[in-house]
Design an enzyme around this catalytic site. Structure first.
Site, PDB file in Angstrom:
ATOM      1  N   SER A 125      79.068  16.243  33.684  1.00  0.00           N
ATOM      2  CA  SER A 125      79.023  15.293  32.564  1.00  0.00           C
ATOM      3  C   SER A 125      79.967  14.126  32.829  1.00  0.00           C
ATOM      4  O   SER A 125      79.723  13.342  33.739  1.00  0.00           O
ATOM      5  CB  SER A 125      79.337  16.008  31.246  1.00  0.00           C
ATOM      6  OG  SER A 125      79.057  15.181  30.139  1.00  0.00           O
ATOM      7  N   HIS A 168      72.901  15.269  30.897  1.00  0.00           N
ATOM      8  CA  HIS A 168      72.311  15.886  29.684  1.00  0.00           C
ATOM      9  C   HIS A 168      70.989  15.250  29.264  1.00  0.00           C
ATOM     10  O   HIS A 168      70.708  15.135  28.071  1.00  0.00           O
ATOM     11  CB  HIS A 168      73.280  15.768  28.495  1.00  0.00           C
ATOM     12  CG  HIS A 168      74.675  16.210  28.767  1.00  0.00           C
ATOM     13  ND1 HIS A 168      74.996  17.502  29.107  1.00  0.00           N
ATOM     14  CD2 HIS A 168      75.848  15.519  28.725  1.00  0.00           C
ATOM     15  CE1 HIS A 168      76.323  17.590  29.270  1.00  0.00           C
ATOM     16  NE2 HIS A 168      76.852  16.408  29.051  1.00  0.00           N
TER      17      HIS A 168
END
Length: 239
Positions: A125, A168
């Site tokens: 991330s 994501h």
């Protein structure tokens, strides 16, 4: 440089374990020295414990932590910890705040030197966005008041890798804002679902996956339209 950028997944639930094992294996050592940098999470204690459980107890690494938000943290810590490590893993959280802290302490410079010297660089991330020229980031939500609106925005990153990165993609409805970013700027973007990652080595970008139906994507602007290609584990991205 060898860099592994993970799109997302719960490390605590072992959703990225195959990717974590791959990162360790790239060091070529049976018990590599693994440095966790959780700056983006504010050096969350629970995150550190989870990393130690996965990389230390399950994967056999010698784990250390670089806790840049602590008051006793020094630039000497940066050099000693980063340059001593066989692999560096950067955790998720507030990408913008993390990069600001890194630049204050010269962490960005030390990471570039370590990568050039053979240290495996990796992260999830925020810890994936940071290696690219830019990323589609949710950092604004960390400073937004409770209940107030925020939006995904382009964030300039370290520039070790070309293009923009979006994590994501499958879980947080990032497709539309990523399309708009590519359409408006012309930048090439790479996106990953949770459980998918990109392994960069020698100018080659290979897709990895630890979850079923986890893919990587390339977004390109052409004549005012955004073209999207999907790639599965084992495929190389067109660069």
């Amino acid at each position: 440089m060898k860099i592994v950028t993970i799109g997302g997944g719960e490390i605590s639930e072992l959703e990225t374990l195959d990717l974590d094992s791959f990162i360790c294996n790239q060091t070529g050592k049976s018990s590599p020295k693994a440095l966790f940098i959780p700056t983006a999470s504010g050096d969350a204690e629970g995150y550190c414990k989870t990393f130690h459980h996965v990389y230390g107890e399950r994967l056999g690494c010698k784990v250390d932590f670089l806790l840049a938000t602590r008051s006793d943290f020094t630039q000497q810590d940066v050099l000693q910890k980063i340059l001593y490590s066989d692999l560096v893993y950067v955790g998720g959280g507030n990408t913008q705040k993390m990069l600001a802290i890194w630049r204050d302490f010269g962490i960005d410079t030390a990471l570039r030197l370590a990568g050039a010297n053979g240290t495996i660089l990796s992260g999830l991330s925020a810890g994936a966005i940071c290696w690219y020229e830019a990323g589609l980031s949710d950092s604004d939500r960390f400073s937004a008041d409770s209940g107030s609106s925020w939006s995904l925005t382009r964030l300039e990153a370290l520039g070790f890798l070309p293009g923009a990165f979006c994590p994501h993609l499958d879980k947080e409805q990032r497709h539309a804002p990523l399309q708009e970013l590519v359409r408006s700027s012309g930048v090439r973007a790479i996106a990953c679902d949770n459980g998918a990652a990109i392994f960069w080595e020698g100018g080659v970008a290979q897709v990895l996956a630890s979850l079923p139906d986890a893919y990587a994507y390339v977004y390109r602007e052409h004549a005012g339209e955004v073209r999207i290609e999907r790639f599965t584990s084992g495929q190389n991205l067109p660069l």
